[in-house]
Design an enzyme around this catalytic site. Structure first.
Site, PDB file in Angstrom:
ATOM      1  N   ASP A   1       3.782  -3.812  56.866  1.00 49.78           N
ATOM      2  CA  ASP A   1       2.464  -4.330  56.532  1.00 49.78           C
ATOM      3  C   ASP A   1       1.670  -3.170  55.933  1.00 49.78           C
ATOM      4  O   ASP A   1       1.717  -2.053  56.442  1.00 49.78           O
ATOM      5  CB  ASP A   1       1.775  -4.865  57.786  1.00 49.78           C
ATOM      6  CG  ASP A   1       0.385  -5.376  57.506  1.00 49.78           C
ATOM      7  OD1 ASP A   1       0.211  -6.046  56.474  1.00 49.78           O
ATOM      8  OD2 ASP A   1      -0.523  -5.094  58.304  1.00 49.78           O
TER       9      ASP A   1
ATOM     10  N   ASP B   1       0.185 -10.706  61.750  1.00 48.31           N
ATOM     11  CA  ASP B   1       1.553 -10.198  61.813  1.00 48.31           C
ATOM     12  C   ASP B   1       2.328 -10.716  63.019  1.00 48.31           C
ATOM     13  O   ASP B   1       3.537 -10.478  63.123  1.00 48.31           O
ATOM     14  CB  ASP B   1       1.531  -8.663  61.877  1.00 48.31           C
ATOM     15  CG  ASP B   1       0.860  -8.033  60.676  1.00 48.31           C
ATOM     16  OD1 ASP B   1       1.120  -8.500  59.551  1.00 48.31           O
ATOM     17  OD2 ASP B   1       0.075  -7.099  60.866  1.00 48.31           O
TER      18      ASP B   1
ATOM     19  N   ASP C   1      -0.037  -4.767  62.672  1.00 44.20           N
ATOM     20  CA  ASP C   1      -1.076  -4.459  63.657  1.00 44.20           C
ATOM     21  C   ASP C   1      -2.043  -5.613  63.893  1.00 44.20           C
ATOM     22  O   ASP C   1      -2.885  -5.525  64.784  1.00 44.20           O
ATOM     23  CB  ASP C   1      -1.872  -3.218  63.237  1.00 44.20           C
ATOM     24  CG  ASP C   1      -2.647  -3.439  61.932  1.00 44.20           C
ATOM     25  OD1 ASP C   1      -2.373  -4.438  61.236  1.00 44.20           O
ATOM     26  OD2 ASP C   1      -3.525  -2.612  61.627  1.00 44.20           O
TER      27      ASP C   1
END
Length: 823
Positions: A327, A569, A565
């Site tokens: 990410d 996600d 985080d």
């Protein structure tokens, strides 16, 4: 929003008055005749009684009871408990020593997981915060779980939105990156919806709660992640398969051996102890303990590097990963902003004039600095640029898209070009594009003044440009380079603009980052599945699409790790073979991840991979020692049903377990080893253990079956079997330790000394008989033939494993079919 400060001189930071005016407008202050007083105490009590509260719906760590049950109620523990009960009936407590292996394994597993639970729970407590609500006309603070449906939330910069709500007054910019991955702040005004989990980037507002508890956006995402995830671990699967197979063999072999031994004249207690000794040998207790110990040590080592391992076996999985999905926000970037560069329009003015204007603008808002202002403050303070005193500040407004200030020398304004310069912004469009896709470019101008609403008056004169970008982690490029060198494919999956994501990925060296795809165009499962083989950068990805992308990669046979985080996600983290979260992220991300980077530093990932390689490569060598004992114990149990008694005494098996298995396996398992993990775990183990098991089984069976012809007593047969097994075991240690180094040579010497000491100095304790001339001859002939056969078989199996042929290919095929059937 945007009410000016008093016109008299106020030192730097004079936005305090403006902020107070804003609070008054948004209802932070009470007493206004027009403001909504919020719910009454009676209404709150009624809503609480009706269950309309923001009950904590986050993904929780397992309870202490669940952890203890999970580690206690296993097939391995059940089998050993049954054997221990049988031994207890004989009254021979000395033969219960095998139980300590079970207890130690249980304690290690429970303590490690409880330790991880305590760390994650502590992170959640530190992240907890109270919420400001307006009730009975007064602003008060209540816990997030105490918010009820219809409450009025009072939110300011830096605060997190605890529940879904609708703006009723004020305006602000919201950062929804934890929810959507989009890092660009979004403007919110009256009537707009706020999603739980987002943060106020700038401004203040009052919002009415529209959904609480399980109905909120973040809670719905979290709810989809609430299922038990089975670790994708070859070691775990192998251990379970071995224990399961041994359990299936226990009943027929154990009953057969017991009846055969008992019916030949052995006492009941003697038959039970002999049977238990054979059965315990078939269960690789030490291997289970060794695996737990090695992984626990790896966990402790990583903890010193600020890496929290929540699931033992994820260390192995991460070492086998061939695709790593990243990410952008929080992984490659820190989540903060930084100044890329400043450019003055008039070179004769020099950069100093522009930096002075930036310093004045940023310091004028330091009491309510958003991410952009905070980045500029850090930049100008680092250069030692002093601000001018400000007479008035115009706070940033998400509707105006600029901020400003009034000084004794004139007025300054900074913001988006089209909002500050109007039609004149077209004249600098080429200059704006020259900064590149990673940058968000603001113009810095002087102007004639501001009206009472903070709107620009008169002419605007361009002073220069300041380019702001996501702050890239210092070690991101080095970490990316490491994974590229290791042959790990890298995919960047983000909810942010794909062009921006591509530019950042290219900057840190992600291969193929120049080609990107906008996930909004992946409108069918087929197009999404096809994209994972073509692109490495994905932008505008929804939480569900992140999960679907990972599933597509796994269906193509990849072992996939995911870092993230945010709430957006969580679904992907749950579906990844190994998931890594940042401690600064959402509670949900931390709780569902197997690895938590406590200091939020992605640069620790190579350390985790290296630790996994050490653990797996060394366990593969050590496991072969344990499986030799498992294999030949099962064969000998079958042989002894036909021709009893079992040739080994329990105390002799203890010497073999210590000198040939225990000591070398632990030393080999803990030495440094950063080689790449190759091949299948079970195949690699069997190619080393089967040759030794075949030679030991045949040699011991021949020794036992010919005892009638040779005239050897039971004690002499046991002694010969002990020496044959120990010698073949020492040769196996030498082969798996190749190439020999000083540590391995010392280990081999210690193992030889332990065997020699047990057969000489401690011969009475281990019930070893003196060797007669006939026994020496028999032993020499058997070992000459056996060792030649062992080395030939070892080389043959090693070649088969490398080529993937013969028995090794059969084992791999069976494993693959079993995995498909289980999934």
């Amino acid at each position: 929003m945007g009410t000016p400060c008093a016109s008299s001189y106020v030192p730097s930071g004079s936005c305090r008055i403006a902020r107070e005016d804003q609070m008054s407008q948004t209802g932070e202050r009470t007493g206004s005749a027009t403001e909504d007083p919020g719910l009454t105490s009676a209404e709150v009590e009624a809503l609480v009684a009706a269950g309309k509260t923001n009950v904590d719906t986050n993904v929780k760590t397992k309870s202490v009871g669940a952890i203890v049950r999970e580690h206690t109620c296993t097939l391995f523990n059940g089998v050993n408990a049954a054997l221990a009960l049988l031994v207890l009936t004989t009254g021979s407590l000395r033969n219960l020593l095998f139980v300590w292996v079970v207890i130690a394994n249980l304690v290690i597993g429970v303590v490690q997981e409880l330790r991880s639970k305590a760390t994650v729970d502590r992170l959640s407590v530190l992240a907890a915060h109270d919420v400001r609500v307006r009730r009975d006309g007064e602003v008060t603070r209540v816990p997030s779980a105490g918010v009820v449906l219809g409450d009025l939330l009072v939110l300011g910069r830096g605060e997190q939105v605890p529940v879904d709500a609708e703006v009723v007054s004020g305006e602000a910019s919201l950062n929804e990156s934890l929810l959507t991955g989009e890092s660009t702040p979004l403007p919110k005004a009256v009537g707009d919806q706020l999603m739980s989990g987002s943060f106020i980037d700038s401004g203040t507002l009052v919002a009415r709660v529209t959904r609480v508890g399980a109905e909120s956006y973040a809670a719905r995402i979290n709810a989809e992640a609430k299922y038990v995830k089975t670790p994708n671990s070859e070691i775990m699967a192998t251990l379970r398969a071995i224990i399961r197979l041994a359990t299936y063999l226990l009943a027929p072999l154990g009953v057969g051996l017991f009846l055969r031994t008992f019916l030949t004249g052995e006492t009941l207690s003697g038959a039970i102890l002999t049977t238990v000794a054979a059965v315990v040998g078939m269960i690789p207790q030490g291997l289970v303990l060794l695996t737990s110990t090695v992984l626990a040590i790896a966990t402790i080592r990583l903890a010193r590097q600020k890496v929290l391992i929540q699931q033992f076996y994820c260390i192995e999985t991460l070492a086998r990963v061939d695709v790593l999905c990243l990410d952008k926000t929080g992984t490659i970037t820190s989540g903060a902003m930084e100044v890329e560069r400043c450019e003055a329009v008039v070179p004769s003015d020099g950069p100093g004039a522009l930096e002075g204007a930036l310093s004045t603008l940023a310091h004028a808002q330091d009491d309510d600095a958003n991410e952009t202002a905070a980045a500029i403050l850090s930049y100008v303070d680092g250069k030692g640029v002093s601000p001018m005193p400000t007479l008035r500040c115009v706070p940033f407004s998400s509707s105006r898209k600029y901020s400003g200030c009034v000084t004794a020398d004139g007025c300054l304004v900074m913001g988006a070009a089209q909002f500050v310069m109007g039609d004149a912004s077209a004249d600098v469009s080429d200059r704006l594009r020259s900064f590149g896709p990673m940058s968000r470019v603001l113009v810095v101008c002087s102007c004639d003044g501001f009206d009472d609403e903070g709107l620009i008056e008169g002419d605007v004169r361009l002073l220069g440009f300041v380019a702001i970008r996501d702050q890239i982690r210092p070690n991101a490029a080095k970490t990316i380079s490491y994974f590229c060198e290791q042959g790990v494919a890298l995919n960047v999956i983000s909810g942010d603009d794909p062009a921006t994501v591509s530019a950042i990925a290219s900057h840190v060296g992600v291969p193929g980052a120049e080609r990107w795809v906008d996930a909004t165009t992946l409108d069918s499962p087929e197009r999404l599945a096809a994209s994972v083989g073509e692109y490495h950068v994905f932008g505008r990805v929804t939480p569900q699409q992140k999960r679907d992308l990972l599933r597509a990669l796994k269906e193509q046979g990849h072992t996939v790790a995911m870092t993230g985080d945010g709430v957006n996600d969580v679904l992907a983290l749950k579906d990844a073979d190994c998931s890594v979260a940042m401690a600064s992220g959402s509670d949900a991300a931390r709780n569902v991840a197997e690895v938590v980077l406590v200091d939020n530093d992605f640069a620790h990932m190579p350390e985790v991979v290296a630790e996994g390689r050490r653990s797996i490569n060394n366990l593969q060598r050590s496991a072969s020692l344990f499986l030799v004992k498992t294999l030949f114990s099962a064969v000998l149990a079958l042989v002894c049903i036909v021709n009893p008694p079992y040739p080994f005494l329990p105390i002799q098996m203890s010497l073999i377990s210590a000198a040939i298995i225990g000591v070398p396996s632990f030393v080999l398992a803990l030495e440094p080893n950063h080689e790449r993990v190759t091949g299948d775990f079970l195949v690699n183990v069997l190619c080393r253990s089967i040759p030794a098991a075949i030679v030991v089984s045949v040699a011991v069976a021949v020794t036992t079956c010919t005892s009638g012809m040779t005239g050897f007593s039971y004690g002499e047969v046991s002694t010969l079997c002990l020496m044959i097994t120990a010698t073949v075991g020492l040769c196996l240690i030498a082969r798996i330790s190749s190439p020999l180094n000083p540590l391995r040579c010392a280990l081999l010497a210690v193992c030889i000394a332990m065997v020699l000491g047990g057969c000489t100095v401690a011969r009475d304790f281990f019930e070893v008989s003196y060797l007669t001339f006939q026994m020496w001859v028999f032993l020499a002939v058997t070992l000459c033939v056996g060792l030649v056969a062992f080395n030939l078989l070892y080389d043959r199996f090693a070649r088969s494993a490398e080529a993937g042929t013969g028995l090794m290919r059969l084992v791999s095929d069976l494993e693959e079919k079993y995995a498909r059937a289980r999934s």
